[in-house]
Design a protein around this motif. Structure first.
Motif, short mmCIF file in Angstrom:
data_model
loop_
_atom_site.label_atom_id
_atom_site.label_comp_id
_atom_site.label_asym_id
_atom_site.label_seq_id
_atom_site.Cartn_x
_atom_site.Cartn_y
_atom_site.Cartn_z
N ARG A 153 0.84 -1.21 0.00
CA ARG A 153 0.00 0.00 0.00
C ARG A 153 0.87 1.25 0.00
O ARG A 153 1.12 1.83 -1.04
CB ARG A 153 -0.98 -0.03 1.19
N ASP A 154 1.44 1.63 1.13
CA ASP A 154 2.29 2.83 1.16
C ASP A 154 3.52 2.59 0.28
O ASP A 154 3.95 3.46 -0.48
CB ASP A 154 2.72 3.12 2.61
N HIS B 203 4.06 4.57 12.53
CA HIS B 203 4.07 4.62 11.05
C HIS B 203 4.99 5.79 10.71
O HIS B 203 4.56 6.94 10.70
CB HIS B 203 2.66 4.83 10.52
N HIS C 262 7.87 7.85 8.43
CA HIS C 262 8.49 8.06 7.11
C HIS C 262 9.94 8.51 7.28
O HIS C 262 10.34 9.00 8.33
CB HIS C 262 7.64 9.03 6.27
N ASN D 98 9.18 4.32 3.89
CA ASN D 98 8.71 3.97 5.23
C ASN D 98 9.86 3.36 6.03
O ASN D 98 10.91 3.07 5.46
CB ASN D 98 7.60 2.91 5.13
#
Ligand code: KIV
Ligand code: ZN
Length: 457
Positions: free
Chosen positions: A14-15, A203, A205, A239
């Motif tokens: 997804r990401d 989560h 980055h 990520n």
């Protein structure tokens, strides 16, 4: 004493897929999801169903085919998105709806053009609706680390009351520092009513290169789920890298006494499969799974390695599934060695398929002497897609594969602990244990005919 168990939430599909050049089709996503299942990911975020029909189909087929992991589908905080995610997750044994809504003033003012009150209400309503469909609901306040803390606490409390079971705290733009991130998680734990009943998730980055450090800081502050991606792919700088998080906990249990269910020996095959599917190569010096991660070039390092691998290696290549560089595939290698390497790269074949791969492999090996993983993956892909043999084609054109002098996948690597259990990572410090201190292995910088013979079947 039992170590706290950390849920590994993989968002490669997804990401990760949102990173430039990393988009995948339905079959590719399914294949990678099956590998993530072998790897032991607890949650697989399979896609964003409202985003496209392809993503919907990918989530649907992954949900229908994997039974063990939780399969998550992403949704914005609105009825249409939540319904579409739920529709895609219908076949899942363990579905999760992941709802997100930005909460920082910058996002509210410039992107969403809504007030804090409206944001609070929308988050609450979307989670309530998701909960009416699915027992497992995750909520992410996007840009949480740039959100006013009091307002963040208010939103988190509201979504917990509405039924969220996991609250994810995204450092969406990779702005946070580890101390700040852990302080934020602690603050939420202190101020939010009901937070002890839900799982807190990280989560992070990587815009400042701190995604892994921030995730680990979050875990130390009480988060029990980490969202991460293979090879650290994801929006912009990516990520937090799954392999780095897992191995940091495994190599330094003194600082991070936590468990994950990840099967270390599948880390490298997963990384290779992702690179093969997306055709986005892994940087050579990437921690854990990069080509140079276990390479020892300098004479002083090689000397140290020969005397004791503990001098320069803090984990064994085997513990992360890096094939022993001494098992070089050449023209004398047999089917057995070839099948083993294919398996290490995440591919298992029926006898007839292996015959075809072997036939092409021999032609190629005859020409380039040492067949590297990247060559083998290309060859496997050609066979799978029914292409004319790469080796035949390139044999005529002489372009696709590098010349015979190509380097090994892990040049000059020396196995840290010959014969060690694949899941063990040896300690970085000399503990005084006689067994460890006396480890000594023969150094084979290059492949020899003898090894070819031994590995040929
Ligand atoms: O980075 C982010 O905020 C996200 C959310 C959708 C979780 O990816
Ligand atoms: Zn993200």
């Amino acid at each position: 004493m039992d170590r706290p168990r950390i849920t590994i939430f993989d968002t490669t599909l997804r990401d990760g897929e949102q990173s430039p050049g990393c988009s995948m089709n339905v079959q590719e996503k399914l294949r990678l999801a099956q590998q993530l299942d072998r790897l032991g990911a607890d949650v697989i975020e399979a896609g964003f169903p409202i985003a496209s029909d392809g993503d919907f189909e990918a989530v649907q087929s992954i949900a229908a085919s994997l039974r063990r992991p939780i399969i998550a589908g992403l949704a914005r905080a609105c009825t249409g998105d939540v319904d579409r995610a739920w529709q895609a997750l219908q076949g899942a044994a363990r579905p999760r709806i992941h709802v997100f809504l930005a909460t920082s003033d910058i996002h509210l003012r410039y992107k969403l053009r809504i007030t804090r009150e409206k944001c609070l209400e929308q988050a609450r309503e979307a989670v309530r609706h998701a909960k009416s469909l699915c027992a497992d609901v995750e909520f992410s306040p996007e840009d949480a680390t740039r959100t006013d803390v009091a307002f963040l606490c208010q939103v988190v409390e509201a979504v917990i009351a509405a039924g969220a079971t996991t609250v994810n705290i995204p450092d969406t733009v990779g702005y946070s520092m580890p101390e700040e991130y852990s302080y934020l998680i602690r603050t939420l734990r202190e101020r939010v009513a009901g937070i002890d009943k839900v799982t807190i998730s990280t989560h992070c980055h990587n815009d400042l290169g701190l995604a892994v450090a921030n995730s680990l800081a979050g875990v130390q502050a009480g988060a029990r789920q980490v969202e991460c991606a293979i090879n650290g792919i994801g929006e912009r700088a990516g990520n937090a890298s799954l392999e780095e998080i897992v191995m940091a906990m495994r190599v330094r249990p003194d600082r991070y006494p936590y468990e994950t269910a990840i099967a270390g020996e599948h880390l490298y095959p997963s990384s290779q499969m992702l690179a093969e599917i997306t055709r986005v190569p892994v940087q050579p010096n990437k921690a854990i799974i990069g080509r140079n991660a276990f390479a020892h070039e300098a004479g002083i390092h090689q000397d140290g390695m020969l005397k004791n691998p503990l001098t320069y290696e803090i984990m064994t290549p085997q513990s992360v599934g890096v094939p022993d560089s001494r098992l070089v595939l050449g023209k004398h290698s047999g089917r057995h060695a070839l099948a083993l390497r294919c398996e290490q790269l995440g591919h298992q074949f029926e006898r007839r398929e292996l015959d075809e791969i072997y036939r092409r492999f021999v032609v190629l090996a005859d020409r380039i002497k040492k067949v590297q993983d990247s060559h083998l993956l290309e060859l496997i892909q050609d066979v799978a897609s029914g292409n004319v043999s790469s080796s035949d084609v390139t044999g005529r054109q002489g372009k696709k594969f590098p010349p015979a002098a190509a380097t090994l996948p892990f040049p000059r690597a020396v196995s840290a602990a010959a014969g060690a259990n694949a899941n063990d990572s040896h300690p970085a410090q000399i503990s005084g244990s006689a067994g460890q201190a006396s480890v000594s292995i023969p150094f084979t910088d290059h492949h020899s005919e003898q090894e070819d013979y031994l590995w040929g079947v």
